[in-house]
Design a protein around this motif. Structure first.
Motif, PDB file in Angstrom:
ATOM      1  N   LEU A   1      43.512  -4.580   3.717  1.00 42.47           N
ATOM      2  CA  LEU A   1      43.479  -4.668   5.179  1.00 42.47           C
ATOM      3  C   LEU A   1      42.345  -5.581   5.636  1.00 42.47           C
ATOM      4  O   LEU A   1      41.374  -5.822   4.915  1.00 42.47           O
TER       5      LEU A   1
ATOM      6  N   ASN B   1      46.099  -5.301  12.377  1.00 40.38           N
ATOM      7  CA  ASN B   1      46.455  -5.374  10.958  1.00 40.38           C
ATOM      8  C   ASN B   1      47.965  -5.314  10.763  1.00 40.38           C
ATOM      9  O   ASN B   1      48.529  -6.099   9.992  1.00 40.38           O
TER      10      ASN B   1
ATOM     11  N   PRO C   1      39.758  -0.056   9.962  1.00 40.49           N
ATOM     12  CA  PRO C   1      39.973   0.526   8.625  1.00 40.49           C
ATOM     13  C   PRO C   1      38.874   1.476   8.169  1.00 40.49           C
ATOM     14  O   PRO C   1      39.164   2.506   7.550  1.00 40.49           O
TER      15      PRO C   1
ATOM     16  N   ARG D   1      44.847   4.389   5.580  1.00 43.97           N
ATOM     17  CA  ARG D   1      44.805   2.941   5.330  1.00 43.97           C
ATOM     18  C   ARG D   1      46.052   2.487   4.581  1.00 43.97           C
ATOM     19  O   ARG D   1      46.594   1.404   4.846  1.00 43.97           O
TER      20      ARG D   1
ATOM     21  N   GLY E   1      49.013  -0.337   5.549  1.00 43.52           N
ATOM     22  CA  GLY E   1      49.570  -1.373   4.681  1.00 43.52           C
ATOM     23  C   GLY E   1      51.082  -1.319   4.618  1.00 43.52           C
ATOM     24  O   GLY E   1      51.757  -2.360   4.622  1.00 43.52           O
TER      25      GLY E   1
ATOM     26  N   ARG F   1      52.498  -2.589   7.933  1.00 41.73           N
ATOM     27  CA  ARG F   1      52.406  -4.055   7.996  1.00 41.73           C
ATOM     28  C   ARG F   1      53.545  -4.700   7.221  1.00 41.73           C
ATOM     29  O   ARG F   1      54.149  -5.681   7.677  1.00 41.73           O
TER      30      ARG F   1
END
Length: 267
Positions: free
Chosen positions: A100, A109, A145, A153, A157, A160
């Motif tokens: 990140l 992000n 983050p 976190r 990811g 994203r």
């Protein structure tokens, strides 16, 4: 629940009718170390395939070759019929260490891939908010983050990767850094997302139990140099209570059979 039978698939298969990823003759060495040798595989569209095998068998190397992050020494990979030579928009990678942007909020992000593609701010933030909600992080859009747990976190990811609407999601041991409770929840979320999003997932794991629980197909790789040893399809009804699956005799028998095949390679 219905019986969770184990179906073994011949390792030398003709191209599948609806394969989205085709791997042909992939080999890779690092100096004098041969990581992969003559890998031939087809990954069916809309399915979750796990790569499983002993440490050092080339699972992550194969995943990164499919992603276009590493160039093979021989062979080729095709996605949607087009040969892979570099990363592309039809593939998204979820890294083991989250990767990140520390200076960016959760919203930024998740939207970053769309930002790189030049999408308007309003559009990318709308998409990002949708996938933040999909992974259970609504309310954390403005956090950074360092303010999140490891599990959160990892959810960022995954959101994203989903937000760029790639056909294929490549996950490199994405749950290895989280505790067992979060890992179980992530597994359930991944099964749900795979069903809802109709994406193709290629998933690297060291966990036999995880592979049997989440996968439509499991590709067992041999010790280095990695070769396709066996392909298994654990036919498990994942619509029932997950606790019932983990206690089911057929699930446990499948885990044990895979372990018996792999334990000879464990130091």
């Amino acid at each position: 629940m219905r019986n969770a039978t184990l179906r073994k698939v011949p390792t030398e298969q003709p191209a599948m009718m609806d394969s989205i990823v085709e791997v042909r003759g992939i080999s890779k060495s690092y100096g004098n170390v041969e990581a992969l040798r003559s890998i031939d595989l087809d990954f069916p569209r809309g399915k979750l395939t796990s790569l499983l095998g002993p440490s050092g068998c080339g699972k992550t190397t194969l995943l990164k070759i499919i992603a276009g992050l590493i160039e093979p020494d021989g062979g080729k990979v095709s996605v949607n019929g087009r040969e892979v030579s570099k990363p592309g928009p039809e593939r998204a990678f979820v890294f083991q260490d989250f990767a990140l942007l520390p200076w960016a909020t959760v919203l930024r992000n998740v939207a970053f891939g769309l930002e790189l593609r030049g999408r308007p701010v309003a559009e990318r933030e709308k998409v990002a908010r949708h996938y933040i909600a999909e992974v259970g992080l609504s309310g954390f859009e403005d956090k950074y983050p360092h303010e999140l747990s490891g599990g959160m976190r990892q959810r960022v990811g995954l959101a994203r990767a989903l937000s760029v609407d790639a056909d294929v999601l490549l996950l490199d041991e994405p749950f290895s850094a989280v505790d067992e409770q979060n890992r179980r929840k992530f597994q359930e979320d991944l099964i749900r997302l795979r069903t809802n999003q109709n994406k193709t997932f290629i998933f690297v794991t060291h966990s036999i139990e995880e592979a049997v629980y989440i996968s439509d197909r499991i590709v067992l790789l041999s010790p280095r140099p990695g070769r396709v040893s066996q392909i298994i399809e654990p036919e498990i009804d994942r619509s029932v209570d997950p606790d019932r699956i983990h206690r089911d005799k057929h699930y446990l028998d499948t885990v044990e059979e895979i372990w018996q095949g792999l334990k000879q390679y464990v130091d």
